[in-house]
Design an enzyme around this catalytic site. Structure first.
Site, PDB file in Angstrom:
ATOM      1  N   HIS A 101      12.096  15.439 -54.342  1.00  0.00           N
ATOM      2  CA  HIS A 101      13.314  16.200 -54.016  1.00  0.00           C
ATOM      3  C   HIS A 101      13.130  17.694 -54.242  1.00  0.00           C
ATOM      4  O   HIS A 101      12.492  18.130 -55.195  1.00  0.00           O
ATOM      5  CB  HIS A 101      14.533  15.665 -54.769  1.00  0.00           C
ATOM      6  CG  HIS A 101      14.517  15.804 -56.254  1.00  0.00           C
ATOM      7  ND1 HIS A 101      15.010  16.911 -56.907  1.00  0.00           N
ATOM      8  CD2 HIS A 101      14.106  14.960 -57.238  1.00  0.00           C
ATOM      9  CE1 HIS A 101      14.907  16.754 -58.213  1.00  0.00           C
ATOM     10  NE2 HIS A 101      14.352  15.583 -58.444  1.00  0.00           N
ATOM     11  N   ASP A 130      11.096  19.756 -62.488  1.00  0.00           N
ATOM     12  CA  ASP A 130      11.781  18.612 -61.882  1.00  0.00           C
ATOM     13  C   ASP A 130      12.558  19.132 -60.671  1.00  0.00           C
ATOM     14  O   ASP A 130      13.586  19.776 -60.832  1.00  0.00           O
ATOM     15  CB  ASP A 130      12.706  17.990 -62.926  1.00  0.00           C
ATOM     16  CG  ASP A 130      13.635  16.930 -62.376  1.00  0.00           C
ATOM     17  OD1 ASP A 130      13.402  16.447 -61.254  1.00  0.00           O
ATOM     18  OD2 ASP A 130      14.634  16.606 -63.060  1.00  0.00           O
ATOM     19  N   GLU A 157      19.138  15.097 -54.684  1.00  0.00           N
ATOM     20  CA  GLU A 157      18.870  14.078 -55.702  1.00  0.00           C
ATOM     21  C   GLU A 157      19.598  14.377 -56.998  1.00  0.00           C
ATOM     22  O   GLU A 157      20.094  13.459 -57.674  1.00  0.00           O
ATOM     23  CB  GLU A 157      17.360  13.995 -55.954  1.00  0.00           C
ATOM     24  CG  GLU A 157      16.924  12.792 -56.780  1.00  0.00           C
ATOM     25  CD  GLU A 157      16.938  13.034 -58.288  1.00  0.00           C
ATOM     26  OE1 GLU A 157      16.772  12.060 -59.056  1.00  0.00           O
ATOM     27  OE2 GLU A 157      17.129  14.201 -58.710  1.00  0.00           O
ATOM     28  N   GLU A 158      19.697  15.650 -57.375  1.00  0.00           N
ATOM     29  CA  GLU A 158      20.300  16.007 -58.658  1.00  0.00           C
ATOM     30  C   GLU A 158      21.798  15.710 -58.712  1.00  0.00           C
ATOM     31  O   GLU A 158      22.384  15.696 -59.789  1.00  0.00           O
ATOM     32  CB  GLU A 158      20.048  17.481 -58.983  1.00  0.00           C
ATOM     33  CG  GLU A 158      18.580  17.832 -59.234  1.00  0.00           C
ATOM     34  CD  GLU A 158      18.026  17.216 -60.513  1.00  0.00           C
ATOM     35  OE1 GLU A 158      18.765  16.496 -61.198  1.00  0.00           O
ATOM     36  OE2 GLU A 158      16.850  17.459 -60.829  1.00  0.00           O
ATOM     37  N   ASP A 174       8.663  11.904 -59.412  1.00  0.00           N
ATOM     38  CA  ASP A 174       9.601  12.664 -60.235  1.00  0.00           C
ATOM     39  C   ASP A 174       9.011  12.837 -61.624  1.00  0.00           C
ATOM     40  O   ASP A 174       7.872  12.441 -61.868  1.00  0.00           O
ATOM     41  CB  ASP A 174      10.966  11.971 -60.282  1.00  0.00           C
ATOM     42  CG  ASP A 174      12.128  12.958 -60.275  1.00  0.00           C
ATOM     43  OD1 ASP A 174      12.043  13.977 -60.992  1.00  0.00           O
ATOM     44  OD2 ASP A 174      13.113  12.714 -59.565  1.00  0.00           O
ATOM     45  N   HIS A 228      15.173  18.862 -67.764  1.00  0.00           N
ATOM     46  CA  HIS A 228      16.459  19.502 -67.490  1.00  0.00           C
ATOM     47  C   HIS A 228      16.753  20.634 -68.471  1.00  0.00           C
ATOM     48  O   HIS A 228      17.917  20.946 -68.740  1.00  0.00           O
ATOM     49  CB  HIS A 228      17.600  18.483 -67.488  1.00  0.00           C
ATOM     50  CG  HIS A 228      17.675  17.694 -66.223  1.00  0.00           C
ATOM     51  ND1 HIS A 228      18.809  17.036 -65.801  1.00  0.00           N
ATOM     52  CD2 HIS A 228      16.741  17.452 -65.261  1.00  0.00           C
ATOM     53  CE1 HIS A 228      18.577  16.438 -64.655  1.00  0.00           C
ATOM     54  NE2 HIS A 228      17.322  16.665 -64.309  1.00  0.00           N
TER      55      HIS A 228
END
Length: 374
Positions: A73, A190, A224-225, A245, A325
């Site tokens: 992504h 990410d 995706e997030e 990922d 994150h």
């Protein structure tokens, strides 16, 4: 048997740096889409875009049906302006799920209707000279954050005059740092590191002039997030899908910090037993450092694909990320290992010939001893 494709570290790190320097929070991914499309075009890989910009590229194979897909992504975490405050600052909410603690101190760009403005996300009580110990006792919550904009503004009217609006997208600086010893520190690894690994694998296949046994789609999603993922870009002919990922480095996890990790299960449930064993076997055959892990608070593009009703075998391969994150860190060796596995997988045959049909008899279904005995 698949060849061990040479992955170009310089290319992988170069495209990663360019991706990290291209803001792409969910909902504002067009610039990253154009970047990836240029890389695909340079490899003569055909691609097409959905209405919103998700990319489906196709690397042809000797057989075109059924086919497989590898997915990563392009969208990242970010923020959005919630309100214009009387003190000349902006209240803010997250795009995607990430901790307010990790947002404190972030340098950001506020994308308004008329241009871009710089600023910093700060806690409401940011100065020890003013608030003393209260700066440490205030809760780490998004309602306790605001954006200090780098413009001569004193109140809400000034913010309006400059051009700020509720709903302006806020991109967070990645601030990438590539160390000579292989460590990479940056926000948004990410999943931009996954995108870079997938492009590096495709480039290795292209430069080696290898014809794949079956057609392989390279999918790059843009939401995706926020939970959408692959649900809008697959088509019914895909029999196997591998998501790329991050794997988390933390106590209680078994992610390989310098290799690739095969996820056996995430919060959406177990991944396909047979596809996971194929990936593990490829790692063992090619001497790729790897481990297996289980993630409790995690979902990937694969979950959205299955929830959308796709009956496909899915798996998740991971590059290492510490402090996911947040202020993330990975290592070059982990990205290269991930790319090597993806290149090996692209060269492998479909796990079961029967998978070319959505429905079939039990006669060609794998016997129970295949699963029970390994």
């Amino acid at each position: 048997m698949s060849q061990d494709i040479a992955i170009d570290p310089a290319y992988l790190l170069d495209v990663l740096q360019r991706l990290l320097e291209t803001p792409s929070p969910s909902g504002m991914t067009d610039a990253a889409v154009h970047l990836v499309c240029r890389e695909l075009a340079a490899m003569d890989i055909h691609f097409e875009l959905t209405r919103r910009g998700a990319i489906r590229a196709t690397v042809p194979g000797r057989r075109y049906s059924p086919d497989r897909a590898i997915i990563a992504h392009l969208d990242t975490l970010g923020a959005m302006v919630k309100g214009l405050k009387e003190n000349g600052r902006l209240s803010v909410v997250p795009i995607g799920t990430w901790s307010a603690r990790m947002a404190e101190g972030a340098r950001v760009t506020i994308h308004t209707d008329d241009g871009r403005h710089r600023g910093t996300i700060l806690p409401l009580k940011a100065s020890g000279h003013t608030y003393n110990k209260e700066i440490d006792s205030q809760p780490g919550e998004w309602t306790n954050l605001e954006i200090r904009v780098d413009e001569p503004v004193r109140d809400r009217a000034d913010l309006v005059e400059v051009g700020f609006n509720v709903g302006d997208t806020v991109s967070v600086d990645a601030q990438p740092e590539f160390l000579d010893n292989g460590f990479i520190n940056s926000r948004h690894l990410d999943d931009k590191a996954g995108v870079a690994a997938l492009l590096a694998a495709a480039r290795g296949i292209h430069q080696a002039g290898i014809e794949l046994p079956i057609e392989c789609h390279l999918l790059f999603t843009i939401s995706e997030e926020v939970g959408v993922g692959a649900s809008h870009i697959l088509h019914g002919d895909v029999a196997e899908m591998v998501s790329v990922d991050n794997g988390t480095i933390a106590p209680g996890q078994n992610t390989s910090e310098y290799g690739v990790t095969i996820a056996m299960q995430d919060s959406s449930g177990p991944f396909d037993w047979h596809l996971n064993r194929r990936l593990i076997d490829l790692c063992e055959r090619h001497g790729i450092e790897h481990s297996r892990d289980v993630f409790r608070y995690y979902r990937s593009d694969a979950a959205a694909a299955l929830e959308a009703g796709n009956d496909i075998r899915t798996a998740l391969v991971c590059f290492a990320v510490d402090a996911s994150h947040g202020w993330e860190r990975s290592h070059r060796d982990s990205l290269i290992a991930t790319a090597r596995l993806l290149a090996a997988y692209m060269q492998s045959p479909l796990i079961f010939k029967r998978d070319h049909k959505a429905l079939g008899p039990i006669d060609d279904f794998p016997p129970p001893e295949v699963q029970l005995d390994g």
